[in-house]
Design an enzyme around this catalytic site. Structure first.
Site, mmCIF file in Angstrom:
data_model
loop_
_atom_site.group_PDB
_atom_site.id
_atom_site.type_symbol
_atom_site.label_atom_id
_atom_site.label_comp_id
_atom_site.label_asym_id
_atom_site.label_seq_id
_atom_site.Cartn_x
_atom_site.Cartn_y
_atom_site.Cartn_z
ATOM 1 N N LYS A 79 0.811 -1.202 0.000
ATOM 2 C CA LYS A 79 0.000 0.000 0.000
ATOM 3 C C LYS A 79 0.850 1.259 0.000
ATOM 4 C CE LYS A 79 -3.017 -1.029 3.394
ATOM 5 N NZ LYS A 79 -4.174 -0.844 4.237
ATOM 6 N N CYS A 80 0.362 2.245 -0.690
ATOM 7 C CA CYS A 80 0.930 3.584 -0.646
ATOM 8 C C CYS A 80 -0.031 4.382 0.221
ATOM 9 C CB CYS A 80 1.002 4.172 -2.044
ATOM 10 S SG CYS A 80 1.508 5.892 -2.106
#
Length: 87
Positions: A79-80
């Protein structure tokens, strides 16, 4: 350079996306090249992807729609996180 058929098809698809945007996705062609689109996917609330933002690029061949686009993700694996309320 896009063929006339590809240009018409991608223009029509962009108009439809603007008119009826899909949830959790923003996609837009470059102003200088309709064959290259950038997109951002947003993780829905209540999922493991919540708060995630995923940026990528679609490259359409000049003879689209007879050949599929290529996809490149810019967000690294995982995830960013833009923000998180889970601190």
């Amino acid at each position: 350079m896009a063929s006339k058929a590809a240009y018409r098809r991608l223009s029509k698809e962009y108009i439809e996306i603007k008119r009826n945007p899909p949830p959790y996705i923003i996609a837009k062609p470059l102003e200088s090249n309709i064959l290259e689109w950038h997109f951002c996917l947003y993780g829905p609330q209540g999922t493991v992807y919540e708060y995630g933002e995923y940026h990528g690029k679609l490259r359409f061949p000049s003879d689209y729609p007879f050949k599929p686009p290529s996809i490149q993700m810019f967000t690294p694996s995982g995830k960013c996180l833009k923000y998180s309320s889970k601190k």
